[in-house]
Motif scaffolding. Structure first.
Motif, PDB file in Angstrom:
ATOM      1  N   ARG A   1       0.871  -1.187   0.133  1.00 28.86           N
ATOM      2  CA  ARG A   1      -0.002   0.347   0.071  1.00 28.86           C
ATOM      3  C   ARG A   1       0.895   1.200  -0.075  1.00 28.86           C
ATOM      4  O   ARG A   1       2.046   1.365   0.654  1.00 28.86           O
ATOM      5  N   PRO A   2       0.472   2.170  -0.778  1.00 27.18           N
ATOM      6  CA  PRO A   2       1.456   3.449  -0.698  1.00 27.18           C
ATOM      7  C   PRO A   2       1.530   4.042   0.772  1.00 27.18           C
ATOM      8  O   PRO A   2       0.607   4.188   1.364  1.00 27.18           O
ATOM      9  N   GLY A   3       2.616   4.716   0.912  1.00 29.90           N
ATOM     10  CA  GLY A   3       2.885   5.513   2.110  1.00 29.90           C
ATOM     11  C   GLY A   3       2.090   6.653   2.077  1.00 29.90           C
ATOM     12  O   GLY A   3       1.415   7.255   1.176  1.00 29.90           O
ATOM     13  N   TRP A   4       1.897   7.358   3.335  1.00 32.21           N
ATOM     14  CA  TRP A   4       0.990   8.602   3.903  1.00 32.21           C
ATOM     15  C   TRP A   4       2.027   9.488   3.351  1.00 32.21           C
ATOM     16  O   TRP A   4       3.233   9.686   3.337  1.00 32.21           O
ATOM     17  N   VAL A   5       1.546  10.772   2.806  1.00 34.71           N
ATOM     18  CA  VAL A   5       1.889  11.837   2.467  1.00 34.71           C
ATOM     19  C   VAL A   5       1.629  13.067   3.051  1.00 34.71           C
ATOM     20  O   VAL A   5       0.097  13.329   3.275  1.00 34.71           O
ATOM     21  N   PRO A   6       2.274  14.093   3.763  1.00 36.72           N
ATOM     22  CA  PRO A   6       1.760  15.013   4.284  1.00 36.72           C
ATOM     23  C   PRO A   6       1.282  16.111   3.649  1.00 36.72           C
ATOM     24  O   PRO A   6       1.537  16.294   2.513  1.00 36.72           O
ATOM     25  N   GLY A   7       0.058  16.744   4.177  1.00 39.62           N
ATOM     26  CA  GLY A   7      -0.830  17.829   3.490  1.00 39.62           C
ATOM     27  C   GLY A   7      -0.698  19.115   4.113  1.00 39.62           C
ATOM     28  O   GLY A   7       0.118  19.207   5.134  1.00 39.62           O
ATOM     29  N   ALA A   8      -0.996  20.162   3.566  1.00 38.58           N
ATOM     30  CA  ALA A   8      -1.189  21.475   3.891  1.00 38.58           C
ATOM     31  C   ALA A   8      -1.769  21.506   5.624  1.00 38.58           C
ATOM     32  O   ALA A   8      -2.814  20.810   5.643  1.00 38.58           O
ATOM     33  N   GLY A   9      -1.188  21.920   6.580  1.00 41.67           N
ATOM     34  CA  GLY A   9      -1.695  21.856   7.826  1.00 41.67           C
ATOM     35  C   GLY A   9      -1.174  20.783   8.805  1.00 41.67           C
ATOM     36  O   GLY A   9      -0.965  20.760   9.945  1.00 41.67           O
ATOM     37  N   ASP A  10      -0.210  19.821   8.236  1.00 43.35           N
ATOM     38  CA  ASP A  10       0.330  18.769   8.846  1.00 43.35           C
ATOM     39  C   ASP A  10       1.646  19.249   9.502  1.00 43.35           C
ATOM     40  O   ASP A  10       2.264  20.000   9.032  1.00 43.35           O
ATOM     41  N   ASP A  11       1.716  18.725  10.986  1.00 39.47           N
ATOM     42  CA  ASP A  11       2.998  18.877  11.632  1.00 39.47           C
ATOM     43  C   ASP A  11       3.610  17.531  12.037  1.00 39.47           C
ATOM     44  O   ASP A  11       3.599  16.866  12.782  1.00 39.47           O
ATOM     45  N   TRP A  12       4.343  17.004  10.790  1.00 38.43           N
ATOM     46  CA  TRP A  12       4.849  15.884  10.797  1.00 38.43           C
ATOM     47  C   TRP A  12       6.406  15.931  11.167  1.00 38.43           C
ATOM     48  O   TRP A  12       6.959  16.811  10.949  1.00 38.43           O
ATOM     49  N   HIS A  13       6.841  14.868  12.021  1.00 36.92           N
ATOM     50  CA  HIS A  13       8.360  14.878  12.247  1.00 36.92           C
ATOM     51  C   HIS A  13       8.802  13.431  11.984  1.00 36.92           C
ATOM     52  O   HIS A  13       8.430  12.378  12.639  1.00 36.92           O
ATOM     53  N   PRO A  14       9.584  13.423  10.865  1.00 36.12           N
ATOM     54  CA  PRO A  14      10.089  12.028  10.697  1.00 36.12           C
ATOM     55  C   PRO A  14      10.890  11.411  11.500  1.00 36.12           C
ATOM     56  O   PRO A  14      11.786  12.117  12.335  1.00 36.12           O
ATOM     57  N   ALA A  15      10.979  10.017  11.594  1.00 36.70           N
ATOM     58  CA  ALA A  15      11.990   9.239  12.413  1.00 36.70           C
ATOM     59  C   ALA A  15      12.394   8.005  11.720  1.00 36.70           C
ATOM     60  O   ALA A  15      11.519   7.611  11.142  1.00 36.70           O
ATOM     61  N   GLY A  16      13.507   7.691  12.036  1.00 38.29           N
ATOM     62  CA  GLY A  16      14.182   6.498  11.223  1.00 38.29           C
ATOM     63  C   GLY A  16      13.744   5.202  11.840  1.00 38.29           C
ATOM     64  O   GLY A  16      13.967   4.113  11.336  1.00 38.29           O
ATOM     65  N   SER A  17      13.492   5.324  13.120  1.00 43.44           N
ATOM     66  CA  SER A  17      13.206   4.060  14.100  1.00 43.44           C
ATOM     67  C   SER A  17      12.433   4.631  15.293  1.00 43.44           C
ATOM     68  O   SER A  17      12.060   5.566  15.563  1.00 43.44           O
ATOM     69  N   LEU A  18      11.890   3.653  16.056  1.00 41.75           N
ATOM     70  CA  LEU A  18      11.199   3.639  17.190  1.00 41.75           C
ATOM     71  C   LEU A  18      12.047   4.356  18.183  1.00 41.75           C
ATOM     72  O   LEU A  18      11.546   5.158  19.128  1.00 41.75           O
ATOM     73  N   GLN A  19      13.447   4.394  18.277  1.00 41.40           N
ATOM     74  CA  GLN A  19      14.252   5.067  19.217  1.00 41.40           C
ATOM     75  C   GLN A  19      14.361   6.298  18.770  1.00 41.40           C
ATOM     76  O   GLN A  19      14.265   7.184  19.842  1.00 41.40           O
ATOM     77  N   GLU A  20      14.494   6.722  17.569  1.00 41.91           N
ATOM     78  CA  GLU A  20      14.547   8.065  17.125  1.00 41.91           C
ATOM     79  C   GLU A  20      13.353   8.866  17.466  1.00 41.91           C
ATOM     80  O   GLU A  20      12.997   9.922  18.088  1.00 41.91           O
ATOM     81  N   ALA A  21      12.093   8.181  17.290  1.00 37.09           N
ATOM     82  CA  ALA A  21      10.725   8.632  17.629  1.00 37.09           C
ATOM     83  C   ALA A  21      10.479   9.015  19.169  1.00 37.09           C
ATOM     84  O   ALA A  21      10.327   9.910  19.525  1.00 37.09           O
ATOM     85  N   ALA A  22      11.107   8.039  19.802  1.00 42.12           N
ATOM     86  CA  ALA A  22      11.078   8.311  21.477  1.00 42.12           C
ATOM     87  C   ALA A  22      11.999   9.362  21.755  1.00 42.12           C
ATOM     88  O   ALA A  22      11.592  10.125  22.781  1.00 42.12           O
ATOM     89  N   ALA A  23      13.231   9.713  21.099  1.00 47.68           N
ATOM     90  CA  ALA A  23      13.901  10.997  21.394  1.00 47.68           C
ATOM     91  C   ALA A  23      13.184  12.030  21.242  1.00 47.68           C
ATOM     92  O   ALA A  23      13.651  13.107  21.893  1.00 47.68           O
ATOM     93  N   LEU A  24      12.471  12.091  19.938  1.00 51.56           N
ATOM     94  CA  LEU A  24      11.615  13.374  19.700  1.00 51.56           C
ATOM     95  C   LEU A  24      10.620  13.742  20.584  1.00 51.56           C
ATOM     96  O   LEU A  24      10.285  14.786  20.907  1.00 51.56           O
ATOM     97  N   LEU A  25      10.097  12.946  21.402  1.00 52.88           N
ATOM     98  CA  LEU A  25       8.895  13.272  22.073  1.00 52.88           C
ATOM     99  C   LEU A  25       8.967  14.230  23.155  1.00 52.88           C
ATOM    100  O   LEU A  25       7.939  15.012  23.406  1.00 52.88           O
ATOM    101  N   PRO A  26       9.973  14.100  24.087  1.00 49.87           N
ATOM    102  CA  PRO A  26      10.102  15.327  25.278  1.00 49.87           C
ATOM    103  C   PRO A  26       9.869  16.590  24.628  1.00 49.87           C
ATOM    104  O   PRO A  26       9.416  17.585  25.518  1.00 49.87           O
ATOM    105  N   GLY A  27      10.198  16.956  23.464  1.00 51.76           N
ATOM    106  CA  GLY A  27      10.300  18.350  22.749  1.00 51.76           C
ATOM    107  C   GLY A  27       8.931  18.752  22.063  1.00 51.76           C
ATOM    108  O   GLY A  27       8.637  19.722  21.667  1.00 51.76           O
ATOM    109  N   LEU A  28       8.170  17.554  22.220  1.00 53.48           N
ATOM    110  CA  LEU A  28       6.624  17.786  21.240  1.00 53.48           C
ATOM    111  C   LEU A  28       5.590  17.648  22.067  1.00 53.48           C
ATOM    112  O   LEU A  28       4.336  18.413  21.784  1.00 53.48           O
ATOM    113  N   GLY A  29       5.374  16.920  23.114  1.00 51.85           N
ATOM    114  CA  GLY A  29       4.440  17.016  24.173  1.00 51.85           C
ATOM    115  C   GLY A  29       4.475  16.078  25.414  1.00 51.85           C
ATOM    116  O   GLY A  29       5.606  15.407  25.582  1.00 51.85           O
ATOM    117  N   ARG A  30       3.444  15.957  25.975  1.00 52.17           N
ATOM    118  CA  ARG A  30       3.560  15.249  27.364  1.00 52.17           C
ATOM    119  C   ARG A  30       2.481  14.122  27.280  1.00 52.17           C
ATOM    120  O   ARG A  30       2.728  13.058  28.091  1.00 52.17           O
TER     121      ARG A  30
END
Length: 259
Positions: A106-135
């Motif tokens: 299935r095709p991957g998702w593509v961000p559109g106008a108004g989306d605030d997306w933050h790409p991560a290469g792994s779950l570990q990278e995703a975890a590292a981004l979280l403290p700066g984005l929300g609680r």
């Protein structure tokens, strides 16, 4: 070629079930034998039409042996985009057994106008981004891999998965057991009722779980999107069951060409 064209589908996705149904119920059904292989990671999987086997093959060598032993004519990799190991095993096994291979992705998702997306290469990278984005985190990456978030003791997680999580988990967590497809209205309510201020998802693609992205955009909630792993090179790819059936007609012929 033997009487019935034997198609092995490496499944576990909505697209795999739809392809199995198209082959089992379509005009070529009488001349096609469809077997779907499921990994067995979900306790109560939705079973597709046709024959079903559950469990691993024992790597590429085991899969190649299975292809030969069961006289498989075509191998279709319709696994989840993040089930990377089986895709590489499929490519190797198909070469060893001299069986044509098609990937249904299935095709991957593509961000559109108004989306605030933050790409991560792994779950570990995703975890590292979280403290700066929300609680308050809506974590929709499945029950596997929660250990990557287990050290984030200052954050609260709503974890949605089909089956209950196992292994190390975040200390402040609520589990929501549910299976898609999900509605936009339901996702809006979920973000609102749980006061979610950041979402984490894998780029799984497809429509079944996409409403959370729309709900996040509407609410101004950032989304951490884990990129898909690399896929084997040189394997033909289609993005839907109908395209897979057409590919079979073009490349296998026989009963497909007559349908």
């Amino acid at each position: 070629m033997h009487a019935a064209t034997h198609v092995l589908i490496l499944g576990g996705t909505t697209e795999a079930r739809r392809l199995a149904a198209a082959l089992a119920d379509g005009p070529q059904a009488g001349g096609v034998r469809v077997t779907t292989s499921l990994a067995g990671r979900v306790a109560r999987p939705v079973l597709p039409p046709g024959e079903v086997r559950i469990g691993g093959f024992g790597g590429a060598q085991g899969l190649a042996q299975w292809l030969r032993a069961h006289q498989v004519d075509v191998l279709i990799d319709a696994t989840h985009p993040f089930a990377g190991t089986i895709s590489f095993n499929a490519a190797t096994a198909a070469g060893m057994a001299h069986v044509p291979l098609l990937a249904l992705r299935r095709p991957g998702w593509v961000p559109g106008a108004g989306d605030d997306w933050h790409p991560a290469g792994s779950l570990q990278e995703a975890a590292a981004l979280l403290p700066g984005l929300g609680r308050r985190v809506f974590l929709t990456t499945g029950r596997m891999g929660l250990a990557a978030f287990a050290d984030l003791s200052d954050l609260w997680f709503l974890v949605r998965s089909v089956d209950a999580p196992e292994g190390p988990c975040p200390p402040h967590m609520e589990v929501l057991l549910d299976r898609g497809p999900f509605t936009l209205e339901g996702e809006r309510a979920l973000l609102r009722d749980h006061r979610i201020d950041v979402v984490v998802t894998k780029d799984s693609g497809g429509a079944a779980t996409a409403p959370k992205l729309t709900a996040a955009r509407e609410a101004g909630v950032p989304v951490v999107v884990v990129r898909r792993p690399a896929a084997p090179a040189g394997v033909p790819v289609v993005d839907g069951p109908a395209q897979a059936v057409r590919w079979l007609a073009d490349h296998v012929g026989g009963v497909f060409a007559e349908a």
